[in-house]
Motif scaffolding. Structure first.
Motif, PDB file in Angstrom:
ATOM      1  N   TYR A   1      35.557  25.890  30.601  1.00 35.75           N
ATOM      2  CA  TYR A   1      36.745  26.655  30.958  1.00 35.75           C
ATOM      3  C   TYR A   1      36.505  27.375  32.286  1.00 35.75           C
ATOM      4  CZ  TYR A   1      40.765  29.741  29.606  1.00 35.75           C
ATOM      5  OH  TYR A   1      41.946  30.417  29.515  1.00 35.75           O
ATOM      6  N   HIS A   2      35.290  27.858  32.467  1.00 35.44           N
ATOM      7  CA  HIS A   2      34.948  28.668  33.626  1.00 35.44           C
ATOM      8  C   HIS A   2      34.485  27.856  34.829  1.00 35.44           C
ATOM      9  CE1 HIS A   2      30.977  27.884  31.843  1.00 35.44           C
ATOM     10  NE2 HIS A   2      30.462  28.160  33.024  1.00 35.44           N
ATOM     11  N   CYS A   3      34.348  26.531  34.685  1.00 40.71           N
ATOM     12  CA  CYS A   3      33.621  25.746  35.692  1.00 40.71           C
ATOM     13  C   CYS A   3      34.325  25.689  37.042  1.00 40.71           C
ATOM     14  CB  CYS A   3      33.360  24.343  35.174  1.00 40.71           C
ATOM     15  SG  CYS A   3      32.077  24.268  33.895  1.00 40.71           S
ATOM     16  N   VAL A   4      35.633  25.394  37.043  1.00 41.08           N
ATOM     17  CA  VAL A   4      36.328  25.216  38.316  1.00 41.08           C
ATOM     18  C   VAL A   4      36.258  26.482  39.163  1.00 41.08           C
ATOM     19  CG1 VAL A   4      38.573  24.782  39.393  1.00 41.08           C
ATOM     20  CG2 VAL A   4      37.851  23.421  37.427  1.00 41.08           C
ATOM     21  N   ALA A   5      36.413  27.638  38.519  1.00 47.13           N
ATOM     22  CA  ALA A   5      36.421  28.900  39.262  1.00 47.13           C
ATOM     23  C   ALA A   5      35.029  29.377  39.658  1.00 47.13           C
ATOM     24  CB  ALA A   5      37.108  29.987  38.418  1.00 47.13           C
ATOM     25  N   ASN A   6      33.980  28.882  38.980  1.00 46.92           N
ATOM     26  CA  ASN A   6      32.650  29.470  39.172  1.00 46.92           C
ATOM     27  C   ASN A   6      31.565  28.504  39.630  1.00 46.92           C
ATOM     28  OD1 ASN A   6      32.779  32.422  38.030  1.00 46.92           O
ATOM     29  ND2 ASN A   6      33.987  31.183  36.608  1.00 46.92           N
ATOM     30  N   HIS A   7      31.782  27.200  39.525  1.00 43.14           N
ATOM     31  CA  HIS A   7      30.709  26.251  39.804  1.00 43.14           C
ATOM     32  C   HIS A   7      31.120  25.204  40.844  1.00 43.14           C
ATOM     33  CE1 HIS A   7      28.510  28.090  36.634  1.00 43.14           C
ATOM     34  NE2 HIS A   7      29.066  27.455  35.624  1.00 43.14           N
ATOM     35  N   PRO A   8      31.273  25.593  42.097  1.00 43.14           N
ATOM     36  CA  PRO A   8      31.690  24.611  43.105  1.00 43.14           C
ATOM     37  C   PRO A   8      30.695  23.478  43.309  1.00 43.14           C
ATOM     38  CG  PRO A   8      31.008  26.685  44.141  1.00 43.14           C
ATOM     39  CD  PRO A   8      31.115  26.939  42.660  1.00 43.14           C
ATOM     40  N   GLU A   9      29.415  23.761  43.148  1.00 43.71           N
ATOM     41  CA  GLU A   9      28.411  22.698  43.331  1.00 43.71           C
ATOM     42  C   GLU A   9      28.460  21.697  42.173  1.00 43.71           C
ATOM     43  OE1 GLU A   9      27.190  26.407  45.411  1.00 43.71           O
ATOM     44  OE2 GLU A   9      27.739  25.963  43.341  1.00 43.71           O
ATOM     45  N   LEU A  10      28.528  22.207  40.949  1.00 43.38           N
ATOM     46  CA  LEU A  10      28.516  21.340  39.782  1.00 43.38           C
ATOM     47  C   LEU A  10      29.767  20.469  39.716  1.00 43.38           C
ATOM     48  CD1 LEU A  10      27.211  20.495  37.069  1.00 43.38           C
ATOM     49  CD2 LEU A  10      28.416  22.432  36.008  1.00 43.38           C
ATOM     50  N   THR A  11      30.917  21.034  40.065  1.00 42.28           N
ATOM     51  CA  THR A  11      32.171  20.300  39.904  1.00 42.28           C
ATOM     52  C   THR A  11      32.393  19.247  40.986  1.00 42.28           C
ATOM     53  OG1 THR A  11      33.320  22.154  40.991  1.00 42.28           O
ATOM     54  CG2 THR A  11      33.328  22.102  38.581  1.00 42.28           C
ATOM     55  N   ILE A  12      31.484  19.139  41.943  1.00 47.20           N
ATOM     56  CA  ILE A  12      31.553  18.013  42.882  1.00 47.20           C
ATOM     57  C   ILE A  12      31.472  16.696  42.120  1.00 47.20           C
ATOM     58  CG2 ILE A  12      30.242  16.781  44.679  1.00 47.20           C
ATOM     59  CD1 ILE A  12      29.543  19.565  45.838  1.00 47.20           C
ATOM     60  N   SER A  13      30.597  16.631  41.118  1.00 50.70           N
ATOM     61  CA  SER A  13      30.365  15.357  40.415  1.00 50.70           C
ATOM     62  C   SER A  13      31.018  15.310  39.041  1.00 50.70           C
ATOM     63  CB  SER A  13      28.862  15.099  40.276  1.00 50.70           C
ATOM     64  OG  SER A  13      28.248  16.117  39.500  1.00 50.70           O
ATOM     65  N   LEU A  14      31.625  16.406  38.596  1.00 51.01           N
ATOM     66  CA  LEU A  14      32.250  16.413  37.275  1.00 51.01           C
ATOM     67  C   LEU A  14      33.758  16.265  37.383  1.00 51.01           C
ATOM     68  CD1 LEU A  14      30.423  19.236  35.283  1.00 51.01           C
ATOM     69  CD2 LEU A  14      29.834  16.818  35.477  1.00 51.01           C
ATOM     70  N   TYR A  15      34.317  15.404  36.557  1.00 51.07           N
ATOM     71  CA  TYR A  15      35.771  15.317  36.467  1.00 51.07           C
ATOM     72  C   TYR A  15      36.320  16.609  35.882  1.00 51.07           C
ATOM     73  CZ  TYR A  15      36.293  10.344  37.562  1.00 51.07           C
ATOM     74  OH  TYR A  15      36.324   9.125  38.200  1.00 51.07           O
ATOM     75  N   GLU A  16      37.408  17.073  36.466  1.00 50.54           N
ATOM     76  CA  GLU A  16      38.017  18.320  36.023  1.00 50.54           C
ATOM     77  C   GLU A  16      38.414  18.277  34.555  1.00 50.54           C
ATOM     78  OE1 GLU A  16      41.677  21.262  37.440  1.00 50.54           O
ATOM     79  OE2 GLU A  16      41.310  19.351  38.454  1.00 50.54           O
ATOM     80  N   TYR A  17      38.775  17.084  34.057  1.00 49.96           N
ATOM     81  CA  TYR A  17      39.291  16.968  32.699  1.00 49.96           C
ATOM     82  C   TYR A  17      38.219  16.574  31.674  1.00 49.96           C
ATOM     83  CZ  TYR A  17      43.517  16.650  35.548  1.00 49.96           C
ATOM     84  OH  TYR A  17      44.496  16.880  36.471  1.00 49.96           O
ATOM     85  N   GLY A  18      36.964  16.585  32.087  1.00 52.04           N
ATOM     86  CA  GLY A  18      35.934  16.016  31.244  1.00 52.04           C
ATOM     87  C   GLY A  18      35.508  16.849  30.054  1.00 52.04           C
ATOM     88  N   PHE A  19      35.844  18.135  30.032  1.00 53.53           N
ATOM     89  CA  PHE A  19      35.329  18.988  28.959  1.00 53.53           C
ATOM     90  C   PHE A  19      36.435  19.814  28.314  1.00 53.53           C
ATOM     91  CE2 PHE A  19      31.811  18.009  31.719  1.00 53.53           C
ATOM     92  CZ  PHE A  19      30.834  17.639  30.823  1.00 53.53           C
TER      93      PHE A  19
END
Length: 412
Positions: free
Chosen positions: A202-220
């Motif tokens: 839930y918190h990833c897009v707002a807090n993890h710019p490095e991690l979300t480079i390789s993660l699909y936004e809808y994956g979790f």
């Protein structure tokens, strides 16, 4: 187990679908209960096989008042013992890791084989029976290179997790990797907040710019809406297509979700974004030397979560493992290891800074979030809030698993 009436009432009135009441994060009494009911009774992931690559190599792990010695013996088996001499209880190995020929007590030089038998104890007399003074073993399981220990007299059944997970993990060949980097961080927060934070994005897009480079936004987990329906459908179709490809390569990808079982776990292989190969800043492999027998780099990311204390990410080129160890009610050790093929050459096949960049940044961001939550739980204004049914389902399953284990321990 004797616990106060207040603790018993907290356990009994836990409200499903909501965060835990503040004492679960703040109370020293509950922390002591956690150590007894959770960390002494369940399988705890503490190491990886490459931590002890050769006979005599050891690491020590601290679980509350217990120090555990994990060592590879002369037959190449990984063993676990209480790190305590059978003479007068001195700590045997006092470093985090090292190499020994035999295990020698620094106090009176009682000497043990790597297989645990006492082989030398001077001045003990003719009637002394060395066979009755071997090191005390700790239950240990090696799951495709991930090392778990259990301090209980009768540990929970490990076989179901092994049977389910070996087909997923073995192709990545963790035993034939090496630890390229290890970073320990101390979070000023309760261990459950660390685990809750991990169990949602839930918190990833707002807090993890490095991690979300390789993660699909809808994956979790995501709430479907007219605005994102097209994107979610495209992601789901990508998952179906890639899963068919991976299954044809004998790489299982289907979700297995058993987080509420006594030995709880979950796994799933998902595609990485931007034609991703790995969890790096450019979504490309961090190591040119792929793991196992892999010949293809874009094999997605295989995630593996265990209750109560670990999560892991397996990719074509490297593996990242995370082990959480409580230190006090408000302090937690998070140990991260990055593993690459044992023959990969630093500076040639991989660069440590690039290998670790995403998760070093993400861990530091998560540390701050956990500490915000810990401070908030101490406020008189805190009360349990509702979990999102779309993005925090795994948090609820962690909390439900945890409270159920406490209830079993205290008979609530």
């Amino acid at each position: 187990m004797n616990v106060s009436a207040d603790i018993r009432a907290l356990v009994q009135r836990r409200k499903a679908g909501h965060s835990l009441e503040a004492p679960f994060y703040l109370s020293d009494e509950i922390f002591a209960l956690d150590m007894e009911a959770i960390f002494r009774q369940h399988w705890i992931q503490v190491a990886v096989e490459p931590d002890v690559p050769e006979p005599g190599d050891y690491v020590t792990v601290e679980l509350g008042q217990d120090s555990i010695l994990i060592v590879r013996d002369d037959d190449m088996q990984v063993r676990a013992y209480h790190n305590v001499c059978r003479h007068r209880g001195a700590r045997l190995c006092n470093e985090d890791k090292g190499t020994v020929g035999n295990i020698v007590c620094p106090y009176h030089s009682w000497t043990y084989k790597l297989s645990g038998e006492l082989m030398f104890a001077e001045h003990m007399g003719e009637k002394f029976d060395r066979c009755k003074h071997s090191l005390k073993s700790v239950h240990i399981e090696n799951l495709a290179g991930l090392i778990f220990i259990c301090l209980a007299k009768e540990p929970p059944d490990f076989a179901p997790m092994r049977a389910a997970m070996e087909p997923y993990l073995l192709p990545h060949d963790l035993p034939n990797t090496k630890v390229a980097a290890q970073v320990d961080i101390i979070e000023q927060g309760n261990w459950k907040l660390t685990m809750e934070n991990n169990r949602e994005c839930y918190h990833c897009v707002a807090n993890h710019p490095e991690l979300t480079i390789s993660l699909y936004e809808y994956g979790f987990g995501y709430q479907r809406s007219p605005a994102n329906a097209e994107g979610m459908e495209a992601f789901e179709q990508t998952c179906r297509t890639r899963a068919e490809e991976w299954e044809a390569m004998k790489l299982p990808s289907a979700e297995i979700e058993r987080l509420l079982e006594t030995t709880g776990f979950r796994t799933q292989r998902l595609p990485l974004d931007r034609s991703g190969e790995s969890q790096t800043l450019d979504a490309k492999v961090a190591s040119k030397k792929l793991l196992g027998r892999f010949e293809q780099a874009d094999l997605g990311g295989l995630s593996f979560w265990t209750q109560p204390n670990s999560w892991h990410h397996f990719m074509s080129d490297h593996i990242v493992t995370f082990s959480v160890i409580p230190l006090s009610a408000g302090k937690t050790l998070v140990r991260t290891k990055w593993l690459v093929h044992k023959d990969a050459r630093e500076g040639v096949d991989y660069d440590v800074k690039n290998l670790t960049a995403v998760w070093n940044a993400t861990n530091d961001q998560d540390r701050a979030l956990v500490e915000y939550s810990q401070r908030g739980a101490g406020s008189s204004g805190y009360e349990p809030g509702p979990y999102s049914p779309f993005t925090e389902g795994l948090v609820e399953k962690f909390s439900a698993w945890y409270v159920r284990r406490l209830a079993e321990q205290i008979g609530a």
